[in-house]
Design an enzyme around this catalytic site. Structure first.
Site, mmCIF file in Angstrom:
data_model
loop_
_atom_site.group_PDB
_atom_site.id
_atom_site.type_symbol
_atom_site.label_atom_id
_atom_site.label_comp_id
_atom_site.label_asym_id
_atom_site.label_seq_id
_atom_site.Cartn_x
_atom_site.Cartn_y
_atom_site.Cartn_z
ATOM 1 N N TYR A 138 111.194 92.849 166.803
ATOM 2 C CA TYR A 138 109.847 92.270 166.736
ATOM 3 C C TYR A 138 109.822 90.784 167.105
ATOM 4 C CZ TYR A 138 108.489 96.553 164.252
ATOM 5 O OH TYR A 138 108.240 97.855 163.891
ATOM 6 N N LYS A 193 122.096 100.758 163.759
ATOM 7 C CA LYS A 193 122.584 101.751 164.721
ATOM 8 C C LYS A 193 123.795 101.123 165.396
ATOM 9 C CE LYS A 193 120.970 105.288 166.147
ATOM 10 N NZ LYS A 193 121.410 106.683 165.811
ATOM 11 N N ASP A 225 118.725 106.639 161.635
ATOM 12 C CA ASP A 225 118.215 108.014 161.665
ATOM 13 C C ASP A 225 118.710 108.791 160.440
ATOM 14 O OD1 ASP A 225 120.750 107.691 162.760
ATOM 15 O OD2 ASP A 225 120.534 109.256 164.272
ATOM 16 N N ASP A 249 110.897 98.094 158.703
ATOM 17 C CA ASP A 249 109.475 98.437 158.742
ATOM 18 C C ASP A 249 109.313 99.954 158.596
ATOM 19 O OD1 ASP A 249 106.762 98.295 159.171
ATOM 20 O OD2 ASP A 249 106.897 97.938 161.332
ATOM 21 N N ASP A 253 108.026 102.390 154.946
ATOM 22 C CA ASP A 253 106.900 103.337 154.841
ATOM 23 C C ASP A 253 107.392 104.684 154.316
ATOM 24 O OD1 ASP A 253 105.294 101.368 155.838
ATOM 25 O OD2 ASP A 253 104.409 102.575 157.435
#
Ligand code: ATP
Length: 361
Positions: A138, A193, A225, A249, A253
């Site tokens: 970001y 990752k 993942d 982020d 959620d």
């Protein structure tokens, strides 16, 4: 009692409702004089009127006052010419300009709330995600390259300084907690990752270096993942998770959903000199102005604010008030005295707020 000045940006959508509710609860816990709420302009509706999403005097107040409390910002259709949302800019500017590098997202199952993972009861899920908040993918916002309408790129940025400070924040936080619910072990899980990208391998490497200073806290690794599976199957294994900005982020959620959703999940964005507190949800324009939004996420973010102020100023009255407000929320939910709609009940914003104020009384 000391007076603290809180830079307060109610913002858009349900922002003003949940902010009002939170101010009422804070005043019920601390009296009317302990906190002074300086109400400030900002957000997508303000941009529509004035062309500014974060006016300079709002920024100055956020920089100079004791803490920042934010409702939510963003309205559908209020976008820049490149299609990105204007509302997000308020928050992103504050993050970068105030250097709020650690985004703290507690994921905790409260009493009276049924998790979609029904095997877990109150306290059975209790971890905190630390999302690196100033770098990662970001950091490229507004600086990506769009070439001839054919190819677009954004760059993922990881620095030693940025990773080291957020990793240290995560390890320090683990030391203050009681370990993972499953085994009581203090544990920091690095979410990346590292198997695919050099930037993530570097992120992991710097976390490893920091871990050497914390022999009492276990270090653990999870690919981004894989962790989406683990957070559903064995959420009780986690204590503190530290993640690159975009991964943080996404998994916050997911974590929020396992303990009741965005309407109950708080967040604090913390730097060395300032911090901003806001519920994990957005401005929810679909339910704005109907008195149906849950104020719990913002109220629980405000208790994080009180604890942060309490540590900073050595003021125990604030952490005591935070504990009383958390206790009142727990009591209201456990007794089912008022249950917000997003948790299957019928209580609106005002009814929830009144029930919490009564429980405080
Ligand atoms: P953003 O991109 O700013 O995070 P969003 O549009 O992705 O925002 P939200 O604004 O959080 O997401 O809304 C997602 C859904 O959750 C909406 O349907 C909304 O009604 C619901 N919701 C969000 N916050 C609350 C709340 N406090 N109480 C009840 N429902 C909520």
């Amino acid at each position: 009692m000391t007076h603290y000045k809180i830079a307060t940006i109610a913002g858009d959508g349900i922002g003003p409702e949940v902010t009002d509710a939170t101010v009422k609860v804070l005043q019920a816990a601390l009296g009317r004089d302990a906190l002074h709420f300086e109400m400030l302009d900002g957000g997508a509706a303000h941009y529509r009127k004035s062309g500014e999403v974060l006016p300079e005097d709002t920024f100055t107040a956020c920089r100079d006052l004791d803490a920042v409390l934010h409702g939510a910002a963003g309205l559908p259709g209020v976008t820049y010419p490149d299609g990105t949302e204007v509302g997000n800019e308020l928050h992103l500017q504050l993050r970068f300009r105030l250097d709020l590098y650690a985004n703290v997202r507690p994921v905790k199952l409260l009493s009276g709330v049924t998790s979609p993972l029904r095997a877990f009861e109150e306290g059975g899920i209790d971890y905190v995600i630390i999302r690196e908040n100033t770098e990662g993918l970001y950091a490229s916002r507004g600086a990506g390259v769009l070439l001839r309408g054919e190819v677009a790129t954004d760059t993922l940025m990881v620095t030693r300084k940025g990773t080291e400070r957020v990793a240290r924040f995560a390890f320090d936080l683990s030391r203050k907690r009681n370990g993972a619910p499953r085994d009581g072990k203090r544990r920091v899980t690095v979410c990346d990752k590292a198997n695919i990208l050099r930037s993530y391998a570097f992120f992991r490497g710097v976390c490893d270096e920091v871990a050497a200073d914390y022999p009492d806290v276990e270090i653990d690794y999870a690919y981004a993942d894989a962790i989406t599976v683990h957070l559903i199957k064995r959420p009780d294994f986690y204590d503190v998770i530290v993640a690159e900005n975009m991964f943080g982020d996404i998994i916050s959620d997911l974590g929020a959903t396992t303990v009741g959703g965005m309407g109950i999940s708080p967040s604090g964005e913390i730097g060395d000199n300032q911090a901003l507190f806001q519920g994990a949800h957005g401005s929810a324009p679909d339910i704005a102005g109907q008195d149906v939004a849950s104020p719990l996420a913002t109220i629980l973010s405000a208790t994080m604010m009180l604890r942060w102020l309490s540590d900073r100023h050595g003021d125990a009255t604030l952490s005591e008030a935070a504990a009383r407000i958390d206790g009142a929320v727990d009591k209201v939910l456990a007794q089912g005295a008022a249950v917000p709609r997003d948790l299957g009940g019928t209580a609106g914003c005002t009814e929830m707020t009144d029930a919490i104020c009564r429980a405080l009384g």
